[in-house]
Design a protein around this motif. Structure first.
Motif, PDB file in Angstrom:
ATOM      1  N   ALA A  73       0.642  -0.814   0.182  1.00  0.00           N
ATOM      2  CA  ALA A  73       0.315  -0.055   0.092  1.00  0.00           C
ATOM      3  C   ALA A  73       0.688   1.115  -0.175  1.00  0.00           C
ATOM      4  O   ALA A  73       0.319   2.378  -1.390  1.00  0.00           O
ATOM      5  CB  ALA A  73      -0.990  -0.230   1.478  1.00  0.00           C
ATOM      6  N   ALA A  74       1.762   1.461   0.660  1.00  0.00           N
ATOM      7  CA  ALA A  74       2.807   2.161   0.836  1.00  0.00           C
ATOM      8  C   ALA A  74       3.617   2.820  -0.340  1.00  0.00           C
ATOM      9  O   ALA A  74       3.965   3.828  -1.263  1.00  0.00           O
ATOM     10  CB  ALA A  74       3.927   2.103   2.521  1.00  0.00           C
ATOM     11  N   ASP A  75       3.499   2.142  -1.169  1.00  0.00           N
ATOM     12  CA  ASP A  75       4.291   1.937  -2.288  1.00  0.00           C
ATOM     13  C   ASP A  75       3.099   2.251  -3.221  1.00  0.00           C
ATOM     14  O   ASP A  75       3.782   3.108  -4.211  1.00  0.00           O
ATOM     15  CB  ASP A  75       5.064   0.416  -2.818  1.00  0.00           C
ATOM     16  CG  ASP A  75       6.116  -0.212  -2.481  1.00  0.00           C
ATOM     17  OD1 ASP A  75       6.946   0.594  -1.608  1.00  0.00           O
ATOM     18  OD2 ASP A  75       6.261  -1.555  -1.970  1.00  0.00           O
ATOM     19  N   VAL A  76       2.216   1.660  -3.192  1.00  0.00           N
ATOM     20  CA  VAL A  76       1.104   2.268  -4.442  1.00  0.00           C
ATOM     21  C   VAL A  76       0.632   3.799  -3.893  1.00  0.00           C
ATOM     22  O   VAL A  76       1.226   4.800  -4.998  1.00  0.00           O
ATOM     23  CB  VAL A  76      -0.273   1.405  -4.338  1.00  0.00           C
ATOM     24  CG1 VAL A  76      -1.191   2.021  -4.830  1.00  0.00           C
ATOM     25  CG2 VAL A  76       0.574   0.162  -4.920  1.00  0.00           C
ATOM     26  N   ARG A 113       4.164  -0.445 -15.997  1.00  0.00           N
ATOM     27  CA  ARG A 113       4.519  -2.056 -16.250  1.00  0.00           C
ATOM     28  C   ARG A 113       3.555  -2.832 -15.944  1.00  0.00           C
ATOM     29  O   ARG A 113       3.637  -3.919 -15.651  1.00  0.00           O
ATOM     30  CB  ARG A 113       4.900  -1.949 -15.248  1.00  0.00           C
ATOM     31  CG  ARG A 113       6.897  -1.487 -15.156  1.00  0.00           C
ATOM     32  CD  ARG A 113       7.597  -1.905 -13.875  1.00  0.00           C
ATOM     33  NE  ARG A 113       7.156  -1.211 -12.406  1.00  0.00           N
ATOM     34  CZ  ARG A 113       6.955   0.285 -12.236  1.00  0.00           C
ATOM     35  NH1 ARG A 113       7.801   1.052 -12.894  1.00  0.00           N
ATOM     36  NH2 ARG A 113       6.205   0.879 -11.135  1.00  0.00           N
ATOM     37  N   GLY A 114       1.914  -2.439 -15.938  1.00  0.00           N
ATOM     38  CA  GLY A 114       0.780  -3.350 -15.855  1.00  0.00           C
ATOM     39  C   GLY A 114       0.744  -3.174 -14.198  1.00  0.00           C
ATOM     40  O   GLY A 114      -0.432  -4.135 -13.616  1.00  0.00           O
ATOM     41  N   GLU A 115       1.287  -2.664 -13.017  1.00  0.00           N
ATOM     42  CA  GLU A 115       0.748  -2.672 -11.521  1.00  0.00           C
ATOM     43  C   GLU A 115      -0.181  -1.671 -11.311  1.00  0.00           C
ATOM     44  O   GLU A 115      -0.144  -0.489 -11.857  1.00  0.00           O
ATOM     45  CB  GLU A 115       2.444  -2.568 -11.100  1.00  0.00           C
ATOM     46  CG  GLU A 115       2.973  -3.459 -11.392  1.00  0.00           C
ATOM     47  CD  GLU A 115       4.216  -2.805 -10.890  1.00  0.00           C
ATOM     48  OE1 GLU A 115       4.284  -1.438 -10.356  1.00  0.00           O
ATOM     49  OE2 GLU A 115       5.427  -3.226 -10.635  1.00  0.00           O
ATOM     50  N   ILE A 116      -1.742  -2.099 -11.395  1.00  0.00           N
ATOM     51  CA  ILE A 116      -3.122  -1.446 -10.548  1.00  0.00           C
ATOM     52  C   ILE A 116      -2.073  -0.235  -9.775  1.00  0.00           C
ATOM     53  O   ILE A 116      -1.801  -0.858  -8.227  1.00  0.00           O
ATOM     54  CB  ILE A 116      -3.713  -2.337  -9.875  1.00  0.00           C
ATOM     55  CG1 ILE A 116      -4.030  -3.423 -11.158  1.00  0.00           C
ATOM     56  CG2 ILE A 116      -5.054  -1.311  -9.846  1.00  0.00           C
ATOM     57  CD1 ILE A 116      -5.216  -4.430 -10.812  1.00  0.00           C
ATOM     58  N   LEU A 117      -2.527   1.297  -9.913  1.00  0.00           N
ATOM     59  CA  LEU A 117      -2.339   1.891  -9.256  1.00  0.00           C
ATOM     60  C   LEU A 117      -3.499   2.571  -8.260  1.00  0.00           C
ATOM     61  O   LEU A 117      -4.392   3.041  -7.612  1.00  0.00           O
ATOM     62  CB  LEU A 117      -1.465   3.336  -9.671  1.00  0.00           C
ATOM     63  CG  LEU A 117      -0.353   2.489 -10.040  1.00  0.00           C
ATOM     64  CD1 LEU A 117       1.110   4.029 -10.307  1.00  0.00           C
ATOM     65  CD2 LEU A 117       0.337   2.279  -9.081  1.00  0.00           C
ATOM     66  N   TRP A 118      -4.461   2.681  -9.586  1.00  0.00           N
ATOM     67  CA  TRP A 118      -5.461   3.023  -9.197  1.00  0.00           C
ATOM     68  C   TRP A 118      -7.297   2.513  -9.530  1.00  0.00           C
ATOM     69  O   TRP A 118      -7.160   1.761 -10.950  1.00  0.00           O
ATOM     70  CB  TRP A 118      -6.634   4.584  -9.703  1.00  0.00           C
ATOM     71  CG  TRP A 118      -5.356   5.386  -9.007  1.00  0.00           C
ATOM     72  CD1 TRP A 118      -5.633   6.205  -7.788  1.00  0.00           C
ATOM     73  CD2 TRP A 118      -4.005   6.463  -9.371  1.00  0.00           C
ATOM     74  NE1 TRP A 118      -5.213   6.907  -8.077  1.00  0.00           N
ATOM     75  CE2 TRP A 118      -4.078   7.264  -9.283  1.00  0.00           C
ATOM     76  CE3 TRP A 118      -3.589   6.028 -11.036  1.00  0.00           C
ATOM     77  CZ2 TRP A 118      -2.851   7.698  -9.465  1.00  0.00           C
ATOM     78  CZ3 TRP A 118      -2.666   6.763 -11.150  1.00  0.00           C
ATOM     79  CH2 TRP A 118      -2.390   7.885 -10.111  1.00  0.00           C
ATOM     80  N   GLU A 133      -8.359 -10.949  -7.284  1.00  0.00           N
ATOM     81  CA  GLU A 133      -6.944  -9.775  -6.654  1.00  0.00           C
ATOM     82  C   GLU A 133      -6.590  -8.786  -7.803  1.00  0.00           C
ATOM     83  O   GLU A 133      -5.604  -8.542  -7.959  1.00  0.00           O
ATOM     84  CB  GLU A 133      -5.607 -10.694  -6.939  1.00  0.00           C
ATOM     85  CG  GLU A 133      -6.056 -12.293  -5.405  1.00  0.00           C
ATOM     86  CD  GLU A 133      -4.488 -12.496  -5.794  1.00  0.00           C
ATOM     87  OE1 GLU A 133      -3.684 -12.238  -6.050  1.00  0.00           O
ATOM     88  OE2 GLU A 133      -4.811 -14.300  -5.181  1.00  0.00           O
ATOM     89  N   PHE A 134      -7.780  -8.393  -8.354  1.00  0.00           N
ATOM     90  CA  PHE A 134      -8.470  -7.133  -9.139  1.00  0.00           C
ATOM     91  C   PHE A 134      -7.962  -5.927  -8.331  1.00  0.00           C
ATOM     92  O   PHE A 134      -8.246  -5.339  -8.011  1.00  0.00           O
ATOM     93  CB  PHE A 134      -8.469  -6.870  -9.954  1.00  0.00           C
ATOM     94  CG  PHE A 134      -8.651  -6.787 -11.849  1.00  0.00           C
ATOM     95  CD1 PHE A 134      -7.714  -6.907 -12.044  1.00  0.00           C
ATOM     96  CD2 PHE A 134      -9.564  -4.969 -11.779  1.00  0.00           C
ATOM     97  CE1 PHE A 134      -8.015  -6.554 -13.773  1.00  0.00           C
ATOM     98  CE2 PHE A 134      -9.556  -4.759 -12.817  1.00  0.00           C
ATOM     99  CZ  PHE A 134      -8.581  -5.388 -13.526  1.00  0.00           C
ATOM    100  N   SER A 135      -6.607  -5.538  -7.714  1.00  0.00           N
ATOM    101  CA  SER A 135      -6.484  -4.475  -6.409  1.00  0.00           C
ATOM    102  C   SER A 135      -5.028  -3.726  -6.496  1.00  0.00           C
ATOM    103  O   SER A 135      -3.750  -4.232  -7.568  1.00  0.00           O
ATOM    104  CB  SER A 135      -6.393  -4.970  -4.880  1.00  0.00           C
ATOM    105  OG  SER A 135      -5.820  -6.498  -4.839  1.00  0.00           O
ATOM    106  N   GLU A 136      -4.994  -2.867  -5.981  1.00  0.00           N
ATOM    107  CA  GLU A 136      -3.907  -1.880  -6.034  1.00  0.00           C
ATOM    108  C   GLU A 136      -2.500  -2.361  -5.981  1.00  0.00           C
ATOM    109  O   GLU A 136      -2.422  -3.766  -4.617  1.00  0.00           O
ATOM    110  CB  GLU A 136      -4.602  -0.899  -4.619  1.00  0.00           C
ATOM    111  CG  GLU A 136      -5.017   0.614  -5.347  1.00  0.00           C
ATOM    112  CD  GLU A 136      -6.555   0.050  -5.226  1.00  0.00           C
ATOM    113  OE1 GLU A 136      -6.242  -1.246  -4.567  1.00  0.00           O
ATOM    114  OE2 GLU A 136      -7.523   0.835  -5.609  1.00  0.00           O
ATOM    115  N   GLY A 137      -1.478  -2.384  -6.218  1.00  0.00           N
ATOM    116  CA  GLY A 137      -0.744  -2.934  -6.556  1.00  0.00           C
ATOM    117  C   GLY A 137      -0.346  -4.263  -6.699  1.00  0.00           C
ATOM    118  O   GLY A 137       0.311  -5.046  -6.999  1.00  0.00           O
TER     119      GLY A 137
END
Length: 173
Positions: A73-76, A113-118, A133-137
């Motif tokens: 979460a902190a990285d996102v 890169r395909g990492e979900i941010l929002w 698991e379609f979630s931030e991060g």
């Protein structure tokens, strides 16, 4: 992860329950194996077949249904603050998102890169997304989970047009 529905690959929701889902999985698996082995399947778009091959070369198991989680979460939050879409996210939310209790779609933005941010949606839609698991991060690139609408869009690039289709039994685009 397997590509679009086709006349030879049955769609989900058959009336006879578990047996039909098992048949669907077997048919989808067979189509996947044929494409990976080089047997042309005209009902499978070339881009999807190519993605299947790349995913297999990366060691992605076609039965994998959980993406890698590279960010906490902190990285996102940090990536959001630094991301160029941060400034336009309020406008995107207003124009494209529906987080009302009756909302039926999910707005998802990833990094390059395909990492979900929002992600924005109704509470019900977000609960369903959580089950995938379609979630931030989460990493929805080909390397993170295999073929899906996000990975196709990433491969197509900013000037390409990704065809977003729902695969039977796979993750929604």
């Amino acid at each position: 992860m397997y590509g679009p529905p086709s006349p030879t690959i049955p769609a989900r929701g058959w009336p006879d329950g578990l047996e039909s889902r098992s048949r669907t999985r077997r048919a989808r698996r067979r189509a996947h194996e044929l494409v990976i082995s080089g047997v042309p399947r005209p009902e499978i778009p070339t881009g999807v077949a190519d993605s299947w091959r790349r995913s297999m070369a990366l060691g992605i198991n076609p039965d994998q249904h959980s993406p890698r989680h590279l960010l906490d979460a902190a990285d996102v939050l940090e990536l959001r603050r630094e991301h160029r879409l941060q400034q336009v996210m309020p406008a995107l939310h207003d124009l494209l998102a529906d987080d009302s209790s009756s909302g039926r779609h999910l707005l998802v933005l990833t990094d390059a890169r395909g990492e979900i941010l929002w992600r924005v949606g109704s509470p019900d839609v977000l609960r369903r997304a959580d089950r995938l698991e379609f979630s931030e991060g989460a990493d929805w690139s080909e390397a993170g989970i295999g073929t899906n609408a996000i990975s196709e869009a990433l491969v197509a690039g900013p000037t390409g047009a990704a065809v977003l289709r729902r695969a039977p039994g796979a993750h929604p685009p």
